[in-house]
Every structure is written in C-alpha cells, then in structure tokens.
Design a protein around this motif. Structure first.
Motif, PDB file in Angstrom:
ATOM      1  N   ALA A 282     -37.381   5.785 -62.327  1.00  0.00           N
ATOM      2  CA  ALA A 282     -36.429   6.902 -62.415  1.00  0.00           C
ATOM      3  C   ALA A 282     -34.991   6.392 -62.434  1.00  0.00           C
ATOM      4  N   LEU A 283     -34.696   5.412 -61.593  1.00  0.00           N
ATOM      5  CA  LEU A 283     -33.340   4.832 -61.584  1.00  0.00           C
ATOM      6  C   LEU A 283     -33.022   4.174 -62.922  1.00  0.00           C
ATOM      7  N   ALA A 284     -33.974   3.446 -63.463  1.00  0.00           N
ATOM      8  CA  ALA A 284     -33.750   2.791 -64.753  1.00  0.00           C
ATOM      9  C   ALA A 284     -33.496   3.824 -65.855  1.00  0.00           C
ATOM     10  N   ILE A 285     -34.339   4.839 -65.939  1.00  0.00           N
ATOM     11  CA  ILE A 285     -34.161   5.884 -66.964  1.00  0.00           C
ATOM     12  C   ILE A 285     -32.833   6.606 -66.746  1.00  0.00           C
ATOM     13  N   GLY A 286     -32.539   6.948 -65.499  1.00  0.00           N
ATOM     14  CA  GLY A 286     -31.313   7.681 -65.194  1.00  0.00           C
ATOM     15  C   GLY A 286     -30.046   6.908 -65.513  1.00  0.00           C
ATOM     16  N   TYR A 287     -30.029   5.632 -65.211  1.00  0.00           N
ATOM     17  CA  TYR A 287     -28.835   4.837 -65.490  1.00  0.00           C
ATOM     18  C   TYR A 287     -28.709   4.494 -66.970  1.00  0.00           C
ATOM     19  N   VAL A 288     -29.807   4.144 -67.628  1.00  0.00           N
ATOM     20  CA  VAL A 288     -29.757   3.819 -69.060  1.00  0.00           C
ATOM     21  C   VAL A 288     -29.294   5.031 -69.869  1.00  0.00           C
ATOM     22  N   SER A 289     -29.764   6.207 -69.491  1.00  0.00           N
ATOM     23  CA  SER A 289     -29.390   7.435 -70.206  1.00  0.00           C
ATOM     24  C   SER A 289     -28.044   7.996 -69.751  1.00  0.00           C
ATOM     25  N   GLN A 290     -27.437   7.378 -68.765  1.00  0.00           N
ATOM     26  CA  GLN A 290     -26.175   7.822 -68.156  1.00  0.00           C
ATOM     27  C   GLN A 290     -26.285   9.195 -67.494  1.00  0.00           C
ATOM     28  N   LEU A 291     -27.494   9.563 -67.166  1.00  0.00           N
ATOM     29  CA  LEU A 291     -27.722  10.798 -66.419  1.00  0.00           C
ATOM     30  C   LEU A 291     -27.278  10.616 -64.965  1.00  0.00           C
ATOM     31  N   PHE A 292     -27.494   9.418 -64.437  1.00  0.00           N
ATOM     32  CA  PHE A 292     -27.099   9.097 -63.063  1.00  0.00           C
ATOM     33  C   PHE A 292     -25.782   8.334 -63.065  1.00  0.00           C
ATOM     34  N   GLN A 293     -24.957   8.680 -62.096  1.00  0.00           N
ATOM     35  CA  GLN A 293     -23.721   7.950 -61.839  1.00  0.00           C
ATOM     36  C   GLN A 293     -23.594   7.827 -60.341  1.00  0.00           C
ATOM     37  N   TRP A 294     -23.175   6.677 -59.885  1.00  0.00           N
ATOM     38  CA  TRP A 294     -23.023   6.454 -58.448  1.00  0.00           C
ATOM     39  C   TRP A 294     -21.842   7.278 -57.951  1.00  0.00           C
ATOM     40  N   GLN A 295     -22.122   8.356 -57.238  1.00  0.00           N
ATOM     41  CA  GLN A 295     -21.099   9.245 -56.677  1.00  0.00           C
ATOM     42  C   GLN A 295     -21.582   9.758 -55.330  1.00  0.00           C
ATOM     43  N   PRO A 296     -21.579   8.894 -54.320  1.00  0.00           N
ATOM     44  CA  PRO A 296     -22.101   9.327 -53.019  1.00  0.00           C
ATOM     45  C   PRO A 296     -21.209  10.382 -52.358  1.00  0.00           C
ATOM     46  N   ILE A 297     -21.861  11.309 -51.677  1.00  0.00           N
ATOM     47  CA  ILE A 297     -21.168  12.282 -50.841  1.00  0.00           C
ATOM     48  C   ILE A 297     -21.796  12.210 -49.458  1.00  0.00           C
ATOM     49  N   SER A 298     -21.075  12.652 -48.474  1.00  0.00           N
ATOM     50  CA  SER A 298     -21.566  12.584 -47.097  1.00  0.00           C
ATOM     51  C   SER A 298     -22.568  13.704 -46.820  1.00  0.00           C
ATOM     52  N   PRO A 299     -23.745  13.349 -46.340  1.00  0.00           N
ATOM     53  CA  PRO A 299     -24.714  14.389 -45.999  1.00  0.00           C
ATOM     54  C   PRO A 299     -24.355  15.126 -44.708  1.00  0.00           C
ATOM     55  N   ARG A 300     -23.461  14.581 -43.896  1.00  0.00           N
ATOM     56  CA  ARG A 300     -23.129  15.212 -42.611  1.00  0.00           C
ATOM     57  C   ARG A 300     -22.615  16.633 -42.767  1.00  0.00           C
ATOM     58  N   ALA A 301     -21.754  16.829 -43.746  1.00  0.00           N
ATOM     59  CA  ALA A 301     -21.173  18.155 -43.949  1.00  0.00           C
ATOM     60  C   ALA A 301     -22.141  19.101 -44.661  1.00  0.00           C
ATOM     61  N   HIS A 302     -23.261  18.574 -45.072  1.00  0.00           N
ATOM     62  CA  HIS A 302     -24.190  19.365 -45.875  1.00  0.00           C
ATOM     63  C   HIS A 302     -25.588  19.424 -45.264  1.00  0.00           C
ATOM     64  N   TRP A 303     -25.689  19.475 -43.951  1.00  0.00           N
ATOM     65  CA  TRP A 303     -27.001  19.508 -43.285  1.00  0.00           C
ATOM     66  C   TRP A 303     -27.821  20.702 -43.742  1.00  0.00           C
ATOM     67  N   TRP A 304     -27.172  21.831 -43.988  1.00  0.00           N
ATOM     68  CA  TRP A 304     -27.878  23.029 -44.444  1.00  0.00           C
ATOM     69  C   TRP A 304     -28.483  22.800 -45.823  1.00  0.00           C
ATOM     70  N   LEU A 305     -27.792  22.015 -46.661  1.00  0.00           N
ATOM     71  CA  LEU A 305     -28.289  21.723 -47.992  1.00  0.00           C
ATOM     72  C   LEU A 305     -29.538  20.837 -47.914  1.00  0.00           C
ATOM     73  N   ILE A 306     -29.538  19.894 -46.992  1.00  0.00           N
ATOM     74  CA  ILE A 306     -30.699  19.019 -46.808  1.00  0.00           C
ATOM     75  C   ILE A 306     -31.935  19.851 -46.469  1.00  0.00           C
ATOM     76  N   LEU A 307     -31.767  20.821 -45.576  1.00  0.00           N
ATOM     77  CA  LEU A 307     -32.884  21.691 -45.196  1.00  0.00           C
ATOM     78  C   LEU A 307     -33.284  22.634 -46.333  1.00  0.00           C
ATOM     79  N   THR A 308     -32.295  23.171 -47.011  1.00  0.00           N
ATOM     80  CA  THR A 308     -32.574  24.076 -48.132  1.00  0.00           C
ATOM     81  C   THR A 308     -33.337  23.360 -49.233  1.00  0.00           C
ATOM     82  N   LEU A 309     -32.932  22.130 -49.546  1.00  0.00           N
ATOM     83  CA  LEU A 309     -33.602  21.366 -50.588  1.00  0.00           C
ATOM     84  C   LEU A 309     -35.033  21.000 -50.198  1.00  0.00           C
ATOM     85  N   PHE A 310     -35.309  20.964 -48.915  1.00  0.00           N
ATOM     86  CA  PHE A 310     -36.681  20.723 -48.479  1.00  0.00           C
ATOM     87  C   PHE A 310     -37.575  21.904 -48.861  1.00  0.00           C
ATOM     88  N   VAL A 311     -37.061  23.117 -48.627  1.00  0.00           N
ATOM     89  CA  VAL A 311     -37.849  24.320 -48.924  1.00  0.00           C
ATOM     90  C   VAL A 311     -37.911  24.564 -50.430  1.00  0.00           C
TER      91      VAL A 311
END
Length: 185
Positions: free
Chosen positions: A47-76
C-alpha cells in the motif's frame, strides 16, 4: 449464488445460532497472529509503495492528541461497520468450507468493498471523490480487502480485519495526508 444467500442468510435462522458466528466475535485477534501478521505487513508495504508511486500519499503528519474523538470515530466507521458487512457477514458462512470457496468469497467481498467506495463518494461524500475514484486508491482498497479476508480466515476473529482496517485508516489520516479528505468534508 442466490441459493447460497438463501441458505446462509434466511430470515428464520439467527445469525448467531451457529457456533462459528459467536466464535468470530469472541476469538482474540492474537489468535494465529504468526499467520496473518506477515500478510498485514506485506499489505502495508504494498500500500505504501502504490500510494507513494501514484503520489496519492504525502508525508503530512498531524498530532493525534487533539483528535482523540476522530480515532474512536474511525474505529466505528469505517472499520467496524464495513468489516462487519464485507468480512463478517459475507465470509463467516464459508469459514468451514473449502479453500476454493474461501478464495472465491474473499475475491467477491473485496470487489464489493472496492465498489462501495466510489458509491459512498457519489451518494454521501462528494468531497471524497478525488480519492475514492482514484485507481491507485481503489487498488489499495482491493488489497486491503484481500488482506482482511486472509486475516479473518486465518485467525477466525472478526477483530483482526477490524484492526488491520483501523491501522490502515489511522496511518493514512494521521501520517499520509488522508486528513486532507477530512478537512474538505
């Protein structure tokens, strides 16, 4: 195919009356980890290889601390709900069947999983269309579906595909520019 669904999803049968339905929900995701974890790691590299070769993925980290609700929502959603349909409901009836039937249903459930993403973008989430209509993204989704099916068959645990899916979504959203899709929504 119609007969298959009549036999396995008839209204007079409870989904939980057979022991393999209960087993799928109660089996630890660590069950047979030595069998499914290498496949999950191989999927991640692919997935990383396909994502980077196709330029679908770009390294843009964000902090999960401010988004704890998003982590739980994405689980459901998408993880529990999508895996509940595409793996649990579609694949549990073939857990005790031949390898050929398992492969066939894994391919079918993965293909339906791929079709679900553009349909989702078209009907409910138009801001996702640039991602969900992208061939590279849909290829990654198909590979994810196969990996989740493999993990489910090897572990007999519903929680294995849920965790694989969740890890995939979390890495994408919090590290690989998937949060841009969320901002657009």
């Amino acid at each position: 195919m119609l007969q298959y669904f009549r036999n396995h999803f008839s209204y007079h049968r409870s989904l939980f009356s057979n022991p393999w339905w209960r087993q799928a929900l109660t089996t630890s995701p660590l069950n047979q980890a030595r069998l499914w974890l290498p496949m999950a790691l191989l999927y991640a590299l692919l997935a990383l290889a396909i994502g980077y070769v196709s330029q679908l993925f770009q390294w843009q980290p964000i902090s999960p601390r401010a988004h704890w609700w998003l982590i739980l929502t994405l689980f459901v959603f998408p993880c529990v709900l999508e895996e509940g349909f595409f793996r649990y409901l579609l694949l549990t009836p073939v857990l005790e069947r031949s390898a050929g039937k398992q492969v066939g249903m894994a391919l079918l459930s993965s293909a339906l999983f791929v079709l679900w993403h553009p349909l989702n973008a078209w009907l409910w989430n138009p801001t996702a269309q640039p991602f969900f209509y992208n061939f590279a993204f849909l290829t990654i989704v198909f590979c994810l579906g196969l990996c989740c099916a493999y993990g489910y068959f090897k572990s007999r645990s519903f929680w294995v595909p849920v965790l694989i899916h969740w890890w995939t979504v979390l890495v994408w959203v919090f590290l690989l520019s998937g949060h841009n899709l969320l901002k657009a929504a």
